[in-house]
Design an enzyme around this catalytic site. Structure first.
Site, PDB file in Angstrom:
ATOM      1  N   ARG A  45       4.826  -5.653  -0.925  1.00 48.03           N
ATOM      2  CA  ARG A  45       4.028  -6.641  -1.588  1.00 48.03           C
ATOM      3  C   ARG A  45       2.653  -6.751  -0.968  1.00 48.03           C
ATOM      4  O   ARG A  45       1.742  -7.355  -1.535  1.00 48.03           O
ATOM      5  CB  ARG A  45       4.740  -8.012  -1.441  1.00 48.03           C
ATOM      6  N   GLY A  46       2.502  -6.183   0.215  1.00 51.19           N
ATOM      7  CA  GLY A  46       1.314  -6.417   1.040  1.00 51.19           C
ATOM      8  C   GLY A  46      -0.019  -6.047   0.416  1.00 51.19           C
ATOM      9  O   GLY A  46      -1.051  -6.633   0.747  1.00 51.19           O
ATOM     10  N   ASP A 102      -1.668  -1.547   2.183  1.00 51.17           N
ATOM     11  CA  ASP A 102      -2.250  -2.622   2.983  1.00 51.17           C
ATOM     12  C   ASP A 102      -2.589  -2.159   4.401  1.00 51.17           C
ATOM     13  O   ASP A 102      -3.728  -2.268   4.832  1.00 51.17           O
ATOM     14  CB  ASP A 102      -1.353  -3.877   3.000  1.00 51.17           C
ATOM     15  N   ASP A 105       0.292   1.819   9.882  1.00 53.58           N
ATOM     16  CA  ASP A 105       0.642   1.437  11.246  1.00 53.58           C
ATOM     17  C   ASP A 105       1.226   2.674  11.935  1.00 53.58           C
ATOM     18  O   ASP A 105       0.476   3.519  12.403  1.00 53.58           O
ATOM     19  CB  ASP A 105       1.621   0.260  11.142  1.00 53.58           C
ATOM     20  N   LYS A 133      -4.247   0.987  11.879  1.00 53.44           N
ATOM     21  CA  LYS A 133      -4.111   0.812  13.330  1.00 53.44           C
ATOM     22  C   LYS A 133      -3.843   2.190  13.939  1.00 53.44           C
ATOM     23  O   LYS A 133      -2.696   2.556  14.181  1.00 53.44           O
ATOM     24  CB  LYS A 133      -2.912  -0.086  13.651  1.00 53.44           C
ATOM     25  N   PHE A 154      -0.865  -7.933  15.525  1.00 56.23           N
ATOM     26  CA  PHE A 154      -0.131  -8.255  14.309  1.00 56.23           C
ATOM     27  C   PHE A 154      -1.004  -9.141  13.443  1.00 56.23           C
ATOM     28  O   PHE A 154      -1.464 -10.195  13.875  1.00 56.23           O
ATOM     29  CB  PHE A 154       1.208  -8.929  14.620  1.00 56.23           C
ATOM     30  N   VAL A 155      -1.257  -8.705  12.218  1.00 54.75           N
ATOM     31  CA  VAL A 155      -2.182  -9.432  11.352  1.00 54.75           C
ATOM     32  C   VAL A 155      -1.492  -9.989  10.105  1.00 54.75           C
ATOM     33  O   VAL A 155      -0.453  -9.484   9.683  1.00 54.75           O
ATOM     34  CB  VAL A 155      -3.372  -8.533  10.924  1.00 54.75           C
ATOM     35  N   ASP A 161       1.788 -10.328   5.246  1.00 55.71           N
ATOM     36  CA  ASP A 161       2.626 -11.441   5.693  1.00 55.71           C
ATOM     37  C   ASP A 161       3.175 -11.284   7.102  1.00 55.71           C
ATOM     38  O   ASP A 161       3.222 -10.197   7.670  1.00 55.71           O
ATOM     39  CB  ASP A 161       3.832 -11.573   4.772  1.00 55.71           C
ATOM     40  N   ARG A 167       0.485 -14.758   3.245  1.00 53.81           N
ATOM     41  CA  ARG A 167      -0.086 -13.808   2.276  1.00 53.81           C
ATOM     42  C   ARG A 167      -1.274 -14.405   1.529  1.00 53.81           C
ATOM     43  O   ARG A 167      -2.172 -13.699   1.083  1.00 53.81           O
ATOM     44  CB  ARG A 167       0.957 -13.387   1.236  1.00 53.81           C
TER      45      ARG A 167
HETATM   46  P1  IMP Z   1       4.211   1.915   8.966  1.00 57.77           P
HETATM   47  O1  IMP Z   1       5.270   2.592   8.160  1.00 57.77           O
HETATM   48  O2  IMP Z   1       4.626   1.695  10.392  1.00 57.77           O
HETATM   49  O3  IMP Z   1       2.865   2.591   8.873  1.00 57.77           O
HETATM   50  O4  IMP Z   1       4.119   0.457   8.440  1.00 57.77           O
HETATM   51  C1  IMP Z   1       3.304   0.084   7.425  1.00 57.77           C
HETATM   52  C2  IMP Z   1       3.769  -1.228   6.875  1.00 57.77           C
HETATM   53  O5  IMP Z   1       4.253  -2.111   7.888  1.00 57.77           O
HETATM   54  C3  IMP Z   1       2.604  -1.949   6.263  1.00 57.77           C
HETATM   55  O6  IMP Z   1       2.401  -1.537   4.929  1.00 57.77           O
HETATM   56  C4  IMP Z   1       3.020  -3.386   6.389  1.00 57.77           C
HETATM   57  O7  IMP Z   1       3.855  -3.728   5.303  1.00 57.77           O
HETATM   58  C5  IMP Z   1       3.798  -3.415   7.673  1.00 57.77           C
HETATM   59  N1  IMP Z   1       2.918  -3.811   8.787  1.00 57.77           N
HETATM   60  C6  IMP Z   1       2.407  -3.033   9.750  1.00 57.77           C
HETATM   61  N2  IMP Z   1       1.625  -3.721  10.590  1.00 57.77           N
HETATM   62  C7  IMP Z   1       1.626  -4.992  10.122  1.00 57.77           C
HETATM   63  C8  IMP Z   1       0.976  -6.213  10.542  1.00 57.77           C
HETATM   64  O8  IMP Z   1       0.204  -6.278  11.515  1.00 57.77           O
HETATM   65  N3  IMP Z   1       1.224  -7.311   9.791  1.00 57.77           N
HETATM   66  C9  IMP Z   1       2.044  -7.311   8.704  1.00 57.77           C
HETATM   67  N4  IMP Z   1       2.660  -6.201   8.268  1.00 57.77           N
HETATM   68  C10 IMP Z   1       2.456  -5.059   8.978  1.00 57.77           C
HETATM   69 MG    MG Z   2       3.307  -2.237   3.265  1.00 58.78          MG
END
Ligand code: IMP
Ligand code: MG
Length: 180
Positions: A45-46, A102, A105, A133, A154-155, A161, A167
């Site tokens: 949903r982000g 969104d 990470d 990040k 963490f944002v 969210d 959100r």
């Molecule tokens: P990844 O698979 O580790 O790259 O994670 C990506 C997803 O994790 C993002 O699309 C977010 O939904 C969630 N996420 C990663 N960092 C944050 C954060 O700082 N705040 C909230 N959601 C996050």
């Molecule tokens: Mg996401």
């Protein structure tokens, strides 16, 4: 989330986001110039708020669809295992597609999405993320466009969210957890 356990420190003001969204839309308009009808795929949903603003800033003819994934982990860290909760309804074979995310990470989610969609035969597949990040990356992947690189914090806000909170904030802020 109880107020005494955290505080929100503003990181990216809404005006700064709006300016960056307009600039990204310009680049995207250039990249997809001549495309018949662009398909935006927003990750739920982000990315919903970013996608809503970006869609309005992109001048090209477009349609929009939504993909929801789940990554099993706790509230603030992802586990690297990704699965589909809600698939898109659009047949993207032969289409020009832009994935709207969104945050990149660890990179597991974006890598999964790009592989999933590439296998469906789009004629062009590109991706844009509001936030990145880079210091957290576990999988070698990057979006074609990034709104803002941010540190390992963490944002929340602007669609993003913490355990479903925050959100609706119009800016991006860092969640600072406090000891009780
Ligand atoms: P990844 O698979 O580790 O790259 O994670 C990506 C997803 O994790 C993002 O699309 C977010 O939904 C969630 N996420 C990663 N960092 C944050 C954060 O700082 N705040 C909230 N959601 C996050
Ligand atoms: Mg996401």
């Amino acid at each position: 989330m109880p107020e005494h356990t955290h505080e929100i420190v503003p990181l990216i003001p809404r005006e700064t986001i709006a300016l960056r969204v307009a600039a990204l839309a310009n680049e995207i308009d250039g990249e997809f110039a001549g495309t018949d009808r662009l398909v935006l795929i927003a990750l739920l949903r982000g990315a919903f708020m970013f996608a809503a603003d970006l869609a309005r800033a992109i001048k090209l003819d477009q349609e929009i669809d939504f993909l929801e994934l789940s990554s099993y982990g706790n509230a603030t860290t992802s586990s690297g295992k990704v699965s589909i909760l809600k698939d898109i309804q659009t047949d993207i074979a032969g289409r020009d597609v832009l994935v709207v995310d969104d945050i990149v990470d660890t990179g597991h989610t974006l890598a999964f999405v790009l592989e999933l969609l590439q296998a469906r035969g789009p004629s062009k597949l590109r991706s844009v993320t509001l936030l990145d990040k880079p210091s957290r990356r576990e999988v070698k992947t990057a979006a074609d466009w990034t709104g803002f690189e941010i540190p390992d914090a963490f944002v929340i806000g602007y669609g993003i969210d913490y355990a479903q909170h925050g959100r609706n904030l119009p800016f991006v802020g860092m969640v600072q957890f406090k000891d009780k």
